[in-house]
Design a protein around this motif. Structure first.
Motif, PDB file in Angstrom:
ATOM      1  N   TYR A   1      -1.168 -11.405  -2.529  1.00 63.08           N
ATOM      2  CA  TYR A   1      -2.090 -10.311  -2.865  1.00 63.08           C
ATOM      3  C   TYR A   1      -2.011  -9.214  -1.803  1.00 63.08           C
ATOM      4  CZ  TYR A   1      -6.452  -7.984  -4.248  1.00 63.08           C
ATOM      5  OH  TYR A   1      -7.391  -7.054  -4.650  1.00 63.08           O
ATOM      6  N   LEU A   2      -2.005  -9.616  -0.534  1.00 57.43           N
ATOM      7  CA  LEU A   2      -1.914  -8.642   0.553  1.00 57.43           C
ATOM      8  C   LEU A   2      -0.601  -7.862   0.475  1.00 57.43           C
ATOM      9  CD1 LEU A   2      -2.863  -7.357   3.207  1.00 57.43           C
ATOM     10  CD2 LEU A   2      -1.924  -9.349   4.410  1.00 57.43           C
ATOM     11  N   LEU A   3       0.507  -8.562   0.283  1.00 56.07           N
ATOM     12  CA  LEU A   3       1.801  -7.884   0.187  1.00 56.07           C
ATOM     13  C   LEU A   3       1.811  -6.912  -0.984  1.00 56.07           C
ATOM     14  CD1 LEU A   3       4.711  -7.646   1.278  1.00 56.07           C
ATOM     15  CD2 LEU A   3       5.354  -9.420  -0.378  1.00 56.07           C
ATOM     16  N   GLN A   4       1.277  -7.341  -2.113  1.00 53.34           N
ATOM     17  CA  GLN A   4       1.213  -6.471  -3.292  1.00 53.34           C
ATOM     18  C   GLN A   4       0.438  -5.198  -2.981  1.00 53.34           C
ATOM     19  OE1 GLN A   4       2.562  -7.291  -6.375  1.00 53.34           O
ATOM     20  NE2 GLN A   4       1.982  -5.296  -7.190  1.00 53.34           N
ATOM     21  N   SER A   5      -0.679  -5.338  -2.305  1.00 52.20           N
ATOM     22  CA  SER A   5      -1.507  -4.183  -1.968  1.00 52.20           C
ATOM     23  C   SER A   5      -0.773  -3.226  -1.028  1.00 52.20           C
ATOM     24  CB  SER A   5      -2.819  -4.649  -1.330  1.00 52.20           C
ATOM     25  OG  SER A   5      -3.630  -3.552  -0.971  1.00 52.20           O
ATOM     26  N   LEU A   6      -0.098  -3.777  -0.033  1.00 59.01           N
ATOM     27  CA  LEU A   6       0.602  -2.948   0.955  1.00 59.01           C
ATOM     28  C   LEU A   6       1.802  -2.223   0.340  1.00 59.01           C
ATOM     29  CD1 LEU A   6       0.513  -5.443   3.955  1.00 59.01           C
ATOM     30  CD2 LEU A   6      -0.877  -3.368   3.677  1.00 59.01           C
ATOM     31  N   LEU A   7       2.378  -2.804  -0.712  1.00 59.50           N
ATOM     32  CA  LEU A   7       3.539  -2.198  -1.366  1.00 59.50           C
ATOM     33  C   LEU A   7       3.164  -1.402  -2.616  1.00 59.50           C
ATOM     34  CD1 LEU A   7       6.121  -5.148  -1.253  1.00 59.50           C
ATOM     35  CD2 LEU A   7       5.940  -3.210   0.321  1.00 59.50           C
ATOM     36  N   HIS A   8       1.873  -1.301  -2.890  1.00 59.08           N
ATOM     37  CA  HIS A   8       1.432  -0.759  -4.171  1.00 59.08           C
ATOM     38  C   HIS A   8       2.054   0.602  -4.523  1.00 59.08           C
ATOM     39  CE1 HIS A   8      -1.035   0.407  -7.554  1.00 59.08           C
ATOM     40  NE2 HIS A   8      -1.357   1.515  -6.910  1.00 59.08           N
ATOM     41  N   ASP A   9       1.990   1.544  -3.611  1.00 59.63           N
ATOM     42  CA  ASP A   9       2.484   2.885  -3.929  1.00 59.63           C
ATOM     43  C   ASP A   9       3.977   2.871  -4.253  1.00 59.63           C
ATOM     44  OD1 ASP A   9      -0.055   3.843  -3.559  1.00 59.63           O
ATOM     45  OD2 ASP A   9       0.333   4.695  -1.575  1.00 59.63           O
ATOM     46  N   ARG A  10       4.751   2.094  -3.499  1.00 60.52           N
ATOM     47  CA  ARG A  10       6.189   2.013  -3.748  1.00 60.52           C
ATOM     48  C   ARG A  10       6.471   1.347  -5.105  1.00 60.52           C
ATOM     49  NH1 ARG A  10       9.881   2.408   0.144  1.00 60.52           N
ATOM     50  NH2 ARG A  10       8.417   4.076   0.673  1.00 60.52           N
ATOM     51  N   LEU A  11       5.720   0.291  -5.405  1.00 65.58           N
ATOM     52  CA  LEU A  11       5.906  -0.412  -6.668  1.00 65.58           C
ATOM     53  C   LEU A  11       5.505   0.459  -7.851  1.00 65.58           C
ATOM     54  CD1 LEU A  11       4.464  -3.863  -5.546  1.00 65.58           C
ATOM     55  CD2 LEU A  11       6.873  -3.350  -6.002  1.00 65.58           C
ATOM     56  N   ALA A  12       4.428   1.220  -7.692  1.00 68.99           N
ATOM     57  CA  ALA A  12       3.999   2.110  -8.768  1.00 68.99           C
ATOM     58  C   ALA A  12       5.023   3.213  -8.998  1.00 68.99           C
ATOM     59  CB  ALA A  12       2.628   2.705  -8.433  1.00 68.99           C
ATOM     60  N   ALA A  13       5.528   3.787  -7.917  1.00 67.69           N
ATOM     61  CA  ALA A  13       6.542   4.840  -8.049  1.00 67.69           C
ATOM     62  C   ALA A  13       7.811   4.309  -8.705  1.00 67.69           C
ATOM     63  CB  ALA A  13       6.857   5.436  -6.679  1.00 67.69           C
ATOM     64  N   SER A  14       8.111   3.029  -8.480  1.00 68.10           N
ATOM     65  CA  SER A  14       9.309   2.400  -9.041  1.00 68.10           C
ATOM     66  C   SER A  14       9.074   1.855 -10.443  1.00 68.10           C
ATOM     67  CB  SER A  14       9.753   1.240  -8.136  1.00 68.10           C
ATOM     68  OG  SER A  14       9.950   1.655  -6.808  1.00 68.10           O
ATOM     69  N   ARG A  15       7.820   1.873 -10.909  1.00 61.39           N
ATOM     70  CA  ARG A  15       7.449   1.231 -12.178  1.00 61.39           C
ATOM     71  C   ARG A  15       7.994  -0.197 -12.195  1.00 61.39           C
ATOM     72  NH1 ARG A  15       4.954   4.622 -15.415  1.00 61.39           N
ATOM     73  NH2 ARG A  15       5.130   3.212 -17.216  1.00 61.39           N
ATOM     74  N   ALA A  16       7.643  -0.916 -11.159  1.00 58.43           N
ATOM     75  CA  ALA A  16       8.203  -2.246 -10.911  1.00 58.43           C
ATOM     76  C   ALA A  16       7.646  -3.293 -11.864  1.00 58.43           C
ATOM     77  CB  ALA A  16       7.914  -2.660  -9.468  1.00 58.43           C
ATOM     78  N   ASN A  17       8.432  -4.333 -12.033  1.00 53.88           N
ATOM     79  CA  ASN A  17       7.966  -5.541 -12.702  1.00 53.88           C
ATOM     80  C   ASN A  17       7.691  -6.594 -11.639  1.00 53.88           C
ATOM     81  OD1 ASN A  17       7.332  -7.345 -14.827  1.00 53.88           O
ATOM     82  ND2 ASN A  17       9.389  -8.208 -14.758  1.00 53.88           N
ATOM     83  N   VAL A  18       6.525  -7.220 -11.690  1.00 56.90           N
ATOM     84  CA  VAL A  18       6.136  -8.237 -10.729  1.00 56.90           C
ATOM     85  C   VAL A  18       6.171  -9.598 -11.420  1.00 56.90           C
ATOM     86  CG1 VAL A  18       4.272  -9.092  -9.251  1.00 56.90           C
ATOM     87  CG2 VAL A  18       4.724  -6.631  -9.410  1.00 56.90           C
ATOM     88  N   VAL A  19       6.944 -10.507 -10.856  1.00 54.60           N
ATOM     89  CA  VAL A  19       7.095 -11.852 -11.411  1.00 54.60           C
ATOM     90  C   VAL A  19       6.394 -12.831 -10.472  1.00 54.60           C
ATOM     91  CG1 VAL A  19       8.729 -13.638 -12.129  1.00 54.60           C
ATOM     92  CG2 VAL A  19       9.307 -11.205 -12.446  1.00 54.60           C
ATOM     93  N   VAL A  20       5.512 -13.648 -11.032  1.00 52.64           N
ATOM     94  CA  VAL A  20       4.679 -14.537 -10.222  1.00 52.64           C
ATOM     95  C   VAL A  20       4.979 -15.991 -10.592  1.00 52.64           C
ATOM     96  CG1 VAL A  20       2.324 -15.208  -9.626  1.00 52.64           C
ATOM     97  CG2 VAL A  20       2.858 -12.794 -10.095  1.00 52.64           C
ATOM     98  N   THR A  21       5.343 -16.783  -9.593  1.00 53.23           N
ATOM     99  CA  THR A  21       5.538 -18.211  -9.813  1.00 53.23           C
ATOM    100  C   THR A  21       4.179 -18.899  -9.783  1.00 53.23           C
ATOM    101  OG1 THR A  21       7.704 -18.130  -8.725  1.00 53.23           O
ATOM    102  CG2 THR A  21       6.705 -20.293  -9.032  1.00 53.23           C
ATOM    103  N   SER A  22       3.733 -19.347 -10.948  1.00 55.49           N
ATOM    104  CA  SER A  22       2.491 -20.097 -11.058  1.00 55.49           C
ATOM    105  C   SER A  22       2.850 -21.567 -11.251  1.00 55.49           C
ATOM    106  CB  SER A  22       1.631 -19.552 -12.212  1.00 55.49           C
ATOM    107  OG  SER A  22       0.393 -20.218 -12.282  1.00 55.49           O
ATOM    108  N   SER A  23       2.038 -22.305 -11.955  1.00 57.92           N
ATOM    109  CA  SER A  23       2.305 -23.721 -12.190  1.00 57.92           C
ATOM    110  C   SER A  23       1.428 -24.208 -13.326  1.00 57.92           C
ATOM    111  CB  SER A  23       2.007 -24.549 -10.937  1.00 57.92           C
ATOM    112  OG  SER A  23       2.038 -25.932 -11.225  1.00 57.92           O
ATOM    113  N   ALA A  24       1.948 -25.147 -14.108  1.00 54.46           N
ATOM    114  CA  ALA A  24       1.135 -25.775 -15.151  1.00 54.46           C
ATOM    115  C   ALA A  24      -0.043 -26.518 -14.550  1.00 54.46           C
ATOM    116  CB  ALA A  24       1.991 -26.720 -15.990  1.00 54.46           C
ATOM    117  N   ALA A  25       0.027 -26.802 -13.251  1.00 54.19           N
ATOM    118  CA  ALA A  25      -1.097 -27.456 -12.567  1.00 54.19           C
ATOM    119  C   ALA A  25      -2.364 -26.631 -12.644  1.00 54.19           C
ATOM    120  CB  ALA A  25      -0.731 -27.724 -11.105  1.00 54.19           C
TER     121      ALA A  25
END
Length: 284
Positions: free
Chosen positions: A113-137
């Motif tokens: 979450y912290l990394l996402q926030s710190l990179l937000h402007d760059r990711l928005a400018a790039s129209r990035a796709n964010v892939v999150v490893t979750s778990s069936a757990a």
């Protein structure tokens, strides 16, 4: 489903072992510019030598490392097309990081979450796709916004991990809900029960699952190549908007989730609660 990756910049955390390393190798072979991130300097150096790319080092148990990583990524990557939040793990017993947070929650959820926030402007400018490893757990977990760190409940490592992975899924869905405003899409996935370094220090029932033939067969434990398949596919999407907000079980879209995982209001409140915990503006 998978587009032309030539010229695409893909940042993968948790990339020096397990499915992250397997995906990094595959995506480099497909022509992407991959920026791997890992915790171990030794493994980072080995992966850099193998792939001919610079691997960045950060320990998610230290927010200072996450902030340094964000600065390095901003300096190095004018565009970030894909950010894969794959780092994480389970610790044995309740532990606190130097930042004062329960370790499983920080390494699996708060640090991304912290990394996402710190990179937000760059990711928005790039129209990035964010892939999150979750778990069936995550389906066995329950989020309590007043007790994200298991201070008021009996601490069980497996449940703390499941709750962190539920938080990851809600994080992905809240990101996806903001796509019209930010341009950032997001998708989450369960890689399967993977026989990787993740289960190396497993104890109790988890040890049975990861380290016995009967457990691996009963729970369908897969190898890194199989576990990395959804990560590779989702990182290489030609049109992420088509699956924005979805949760995949391996390669199966719209996979079963829990009631809380489908709660859009909870996702929004978790986002705000986390921002407040970390002293961040809840804008990303």
């Amino acid at each position: 489903m998978v587009g032309n990756l030539a010229g695409k910049t893909i940042v993968i955390t948790g990339a020096t072992s397990g499915i992250g390393a397997t995906a990094a190798r595959a995506l480099v072979a497909q022509g992407a510019t991959v920026v791997p991130v890992g915790r171990s300097p030794q493994r980072a150096a080995a992966l850099s030598d193998e792939l001919g790319v610079e691997t960045l080092v950060a320990d998610y148990a230290r927010f200072t490392d996450v902030r340094r990583l964000a600065a390095e990524l901003l300096d190095r990557c004018p565009v970030i097309d894909v950010l894969v939040h794959n780092a994480g793990g389970v610790v044995n017993g309740r532990q606190r990081t130097e930042d004062g947070h329960e370790t499983t929650l920080q390494t699996n959820y708060l640090a991304p979450y912290l990394l996402q926030s710190l990179l937000h402007d760059r990711l928005a400018a790039s129209r990035a796709n964010v892939v999150v490893t979750s778990s069936a757990a995550h389906r066995s977990a329950r989020i309590r916004l007043d007790d994200l760190e298991y201070d008021k409940r009996r601490y069980i490592g497996g449940l703390a991990y499941a709750a962190a992975k539920l938080a990851d899924l809600l994080f992905s869905r809240e990101l996806a809900s903001r796509a019209k405003e930010t341009g950032i899409t997001s998708v989450a996935f369960h890689p399967g029960t993977v026989a990787s370094d993740f289960g190396r220090d497993a104890k109790g029932f988890s040890k049975f699952i990861y380290h016995t033939r009967a457990g691996r067969r009963l729970f369908g434990v897969v190898d890194n190549d199989e576990g990395a398949r959804p990560l590779i596919a989702l990182a290489g999407l030609s049109d992420p908007q088509q699956v924005n907000g979805q949760y995949f079980d391996r390669l199966k879209p719209d996979a079963p989730t829990s009631k809380q995982a489908r709660d859009a209001d909870l996702a929004a409140r978790l986002w705000e609660t986390t921002a407040d915990m970390l002293g961040l503006p809840a804008v990303s």
